[in-house]
Design a protein around this motif. Sequence first.
Motif, PDB file in Angstrom:
ATOM      1  N   TRP A 413       0.929  -1.095   0.178  1.00  8.77           N
ATOM      2  CA  TRP A 413      -0.045  -0.154  -0.229  1.00  8.77           C
ATOM      3  C   TRP A 413       0.840   1.386  -0.107  1.00  8.77           C
ATOM      4  N   TYR A 416       0.158   3.772  -5.129  1.00  6.75           N
ATOM      5  CA  TYR A 416      -0.802   4.089  -5.408  1.00  6.75           C
ATOM      6  C   TYR A 416      -1.166   4.288  -6.892  1.00  6.75           C
ATOM      7  N   ARG A 420      -6.707   4.314  -6.533  1.00  3.61           N
ATOM      8  CA  ARG A 420      -6.663   4.546  -4.843  1.00  3.61           C
ATOM      9  C   ARG A 420      -6.590   6.068  -4.985  1.00  3.61           C
ATOM     10  N   ASN A 423     -10.015   7.559  -5.011  1.00  4.68           N
ATOM     11  CA  ASN A 423     -10.736   7.282  -3.911  1.00  4.68           C
ATOM     12  C   ASN A 423     -10.268   8.091  -2.749  1.00  4.68           C
ATOM     13  N   GLU A 425      -7.361   7.837  -1.187  1.00  6.47           N
ATOM     14  CA  GLU A 425      -6.997   7.173  -0.213  1.00  6.47           C
ATOM     15  C   GLU A 425      -5.704   7.440   0.357  1.00  6.47           C
ATOM     16  N   ASN A 426      -5.028   8.324  -0.688  1.00  6.55           N
ATOM     17  CA  ASN A 426      -3.697   8.951   0.199  1.00  6.55           C
ATOM     18  C   ASN A 426      -3.818  10.016   1.215  1.00  6.55           C
ATOM     19  N   THR A 427      -3.037   9.899   2.148  1.00  7.98           N
ATOM     20  CA  THR A 427      -3.255  10.666   3.372  1.00  7.98           C
ATOM     21  C   THR A 427      -2.202  11.900   3.295  1.00  7.98           C
TER      22      THR A 427
END
Length: 495
Positions: A413, A416, A420, A423, A425-427
């Motif tokens: 994970w 990316y 991803r 959506n 999903e990356n912080t």
Amino acid sequence: MHIMAPTKRVPLVKGGTPLSQHQSYTRFYTLVSYLLMLTFVLGQLYLIFTQRTGAFYDEAIYITAGLRAWQGKGVSDGYLVWFAGSLLWPLMAGIGYLLNGLIGVRIIALLLSSIALWMSYATAKNLFGVKAACFTALLLILDGNFLALAHLGVYDSPALAFTAISLWCVTQLQKKDHRAWLCLSAIALALAAMSKYPITLMILPILGLLFTFRQKKFLADLGVFLFVFVGVFFAFFLPVQYQVGDWLFWSIRNKPTFGATMLTIVGAQLYFGLASFILAFLGFLLAPRKKEALVLLLCGLIWPAYHILSSNPVSDNKHVVFGFLFTYPLLGLFFAQVWQKKWFGKPLIGLLCLACTYIGVFQYMVLDPSWPDVREPSAYLVAHTRPGDLLLINDAWPYTMYLYANQKIATPWQVYDNNRISNHENTTSICNFTWYIDEKGSYPWSETFLKQLRACHTFVPVYHYTSNAIGLTSDLHYVQYPVVTTIYINVHANR
């Protein structure tokens, strides 16, 4: 008085053939069949060890998932939420990769494909005799779809083997009236469905054959079959039902087309299976028992109908092989019947075999190199990536497999892809990623993402690579096209 010596009588078999001649005939076709299957295995081993292609996108997913599963993280990673199957094949693929990399994975796939080939031969032998079985094996070996799938490390491999076993067990009921074969068939088909959920469709022709073989006992057999099938499948399903349930909703929402149109979907089905279906129909016309032959023939339409009605191009060339398990005994029957005709039989079969070889080679040549080879750009990343780096890769999983297997990333994970990012999903900001890889292929970056990336002004190209792939165009022509990959590094990333 002259007494005549008794004439030695040669025992006869069905059709009036002397027993010794029949035994010789059987041994000959059996030996030829074994040699054909041995040739198939040796040819596939050559393709595997020469490593003409790198990891296919799906192969890389299953290998990575398998490595994670053996580390106890297969369920927590959530693969069952979006896999159309259990972790059965990923676990097998993980073992293969640990033993000998991609070669090890593909050898396990070949073992499963060889089981499917053997079971197809045995099924045709049960249905139509040893000569038809020999031609069935020959024609399956010549099919380009089967040749391309046979060494591919995907979850179709165990599904194909278990489906073939299930089919063979059903035909055994013709020879041995014992419900143990029925139970084995149900167990095998349940394992096939666990390997890949859509293969549950194969229950239709299996039950269709069961009905033709066991009309008076069918209702009782049906109850036994479904009881065993459901029991085995639920043994897998119940412990992970929450994730499999999520997969059902995910699969309804996620319908990738990869740019395919209805015309290309239909065209691909014609390329993959039209010639074999025509020959199967001719075999149906010659079949002694029309009901079971009709079930076999109609099975050849299941997967084309599935892909056309759902407008789904994914795995179409692999799915047709499941139909071939049922239709190819009809091809073997047709070739066997024509072969024994005087004057024109053998020349005609020779010409048909040449035609099948030509079609099979064409199919194989366009299917086997149908994805870009990422081994060289992956090697560059493996050499330069450091622990903790974050990567943006549109063709993510082949790179992820090599990076994770070489311990360059602690978790898959850290990579990316477009899905991803879309959506969210990356912080962290895109500008904080270390690597950006742009492969001009089937997984393009969104325009929104590219605008964000260009606004960073920190990514510079450090590596270029071009590989070739083959695909079907909108005007139904297979063409070879270049896939250009560029690797960028973030010069301001903290490393």
